[in-house]
Design an enzyme around this catalytic site. Sequence first.
Site, mmCIF file in Angstrom:
data_model
loop_
_atom_site.group_PDB
_atom_site.id
_atom_site.type_symbol
_atom_site.label_atom_id
_atom_site.label_comp_id
_atom_site.label_asym_id
_atom_site.label_seq_id
_atom_site.Cartn_x
_atom_site.Cartn_y
_atom_site.Cartn_z
ATOM 1 N N HIS A 17 72.666 52.470 -55.059
ATOM 2 C CA HIS A 17 72.721 53.129 -55.383
ATOM 3 C C HIS A 17 74.611 53.890 -56.131
ATOM 4 C CE1 HIS A 17 68.469 54.554 -54.234
ATOM 5 N NE2 HIS A 17 68.769 54.766 -55.680
ATOM 6 N N LYS A 41 56.450 60.249 -55.928
ATOM 7 C CA LYS A 41 56.068 59.036 -54.564
ATOM 8 C C LYS A 41 55.993 59.386 -53.038
ATOM 9 C CE LYS A 41 60.510 57.209 -56.483
ATOM 10 N NZ LYS A 41 61.284 56.067 -56.738
ATOM 11 N N ARG A 90 68.463 46.129 -62.034
ATOM 12 C CA ARG A 90 68.347 45.578 -60.716
ATOM 13 C C ARG A 90 67.661 44.371 -62.050
ATOM 14 N NH1 ARG A 90 65.758 48.998 -56.829
ATOM 15 N NH2 ARG A 90 65.280 50.139 -58.660
ATOM 16 N N SER A 128 64.951 50.937 -52.395
ATOM 17 C CA SER A 128 65.098 52.152 -51.129
ATOM 18 C C SER A 128 63.428 52.194 -50.567
ATOM 19 C CB SER A 128 65.054 53.215 -51.327
ATOM 20 O OG SER A 128 66.136 53.649 -52.165
HETATM 21 P P1 ADP Z 1 64.286 53.080 -55.784
HETATM 22 O O1 ADP Z 1 63.490 53.659 -55.206
HETATM 23 O O2 ADP Z 1 63.826 52.513 -57.183
HETATM 24 O O3 ADP Z 1 65.738 53.083 -55.337
HETATM 25 P P2 ADP Z 1 65.896 55.875 -56.956
HETATM 26 O O4 ADP Z 1 64.835 56.332 -58.181
HETATM 27 O O5 ADP Z 1 66.224 56.142 -55.448
HETATM 28 O O6 ADP Z 1 64.615 54.397 -57.287
HETATM 29 O O7 ADP Z 1 66.498 55.066 -57.827
HETATM 30 C C1 ADP Z 1 67.765 56.379 -58.764
HETATM 31 C C2 ADP Z 1 68.129 55.170 -60.248
HETATM 32 O O8 ADP Z 1 69.373 53.599 -59.226
HETATM 33 C C3 ADP Z 1 67.003 54.025 -60.479
HETATM 34 O O9 ADP Z 1 68.317 53.732 -62.288
HETATM 35 C C4 ADP Z 1 67.326 52.796 -60.501
HETATM 36 O O10 ADP Z 1 67.176 51.588 -61.210
HETATM 37 C C5 ADP Z 1 68.545 52.808 -59.902
HETATM 38 N N1 ADP Z 1 68.903 51.755 -58.117
HETATM 39 C C6 ADP Z 1 68.082 51.912 -57.841
HETATM 40 N N2 ADP Z 1 68.118 50.807 -56.765
HETATM 41 C C7 ADP Z 1 69.225 49.580 -57.344
HETATM 42 C C8 ADP Z 1 70.212 49.137 -57.210
HETATM 43 N N3 ADP Z 1 70.319 47.725 -56.188
HETATM 44 N N4 ADP Z 1 71.246 48.740 -57.516
HETATM 45 C C9 ADP Z 1 71.592 48.874 -59.119
HETATM 46 N N5 ADP Z 1 70.689 50.314 -59.382
HETATM 47 C C10 ADP Z 1 70.378 51.229 -58.408
#
Ligand code: ADP
Length: 170
Positions: A17, A41, A90, A128
């Site tokens: 993130h 979730k 990703r 996450s």
């Molecule tokens: P997650 O639970 O999959 O981490 P989030 O809702 O917290 O989901 O993610 C917010 C945004 O950050 C989304 O656009 C998600 O695709 C992106 N994101 C999550 N993890 C990564 C990563 N490892 N690399 C790039 N973008 C990410």
Amino acid sequence: MTKAVYPGSFDPVTNGHLDIAVRAASLFDELIIAVYDAPPKKLLFTTSERVELMQQAVGHLPNVRVELFVGLIVEFAHKHNARAIVRGLRANSDFEHEFEMALMNKNLAPDVEVVCLMTAVDYQFLSSSLLKEVAQLGGVINNLVPKHVATALKKRYSLPEDSISRKGGK
Ligand code: ADP
């Protein structure tokens, strides 16, 4: 002055993130990280904890601020005069979902663009949910999250002080 919003549940914020946030902050004049108050979730951290963990992680970035949001992200974007919604991509699996959401958001708000940034190679398999699974089992995660997040995870799972950071710990 071009503003963007970067929404997510960030439960908790990971280096994946943060990589997206840092890169987006260099593209836009101002970036608002929008922490989703009630995602559909099961969460490990409360909304205020997720906001606090994110604030600590991006405190050094002068053009980034963190806010919580509920409801539609396009309405949040309009409220803050943001021109773009930033998302991280990703593997293939993200694409379909992001594409659907982007088209829906475009339908709701044609004036707001969705900007997808490709993940850094190091974080392409980092989510996450997987992170929490590994942390709960005492796996090493200190290269995947900021230090204060590793500490918060350790506390939440009642793990010993030296767990999840013992190999090559910083
Ligand atoms: P997650 O639970 O999959 O981490 P989030 O809702 O917290 O989901 O993610 C917010 C945004 O950050 C989304 O656009 C998600 O695709 C992106 N994101 C999550 N993890 C990564 C990563 N490892 N690399 C790039 N973008 C990410």
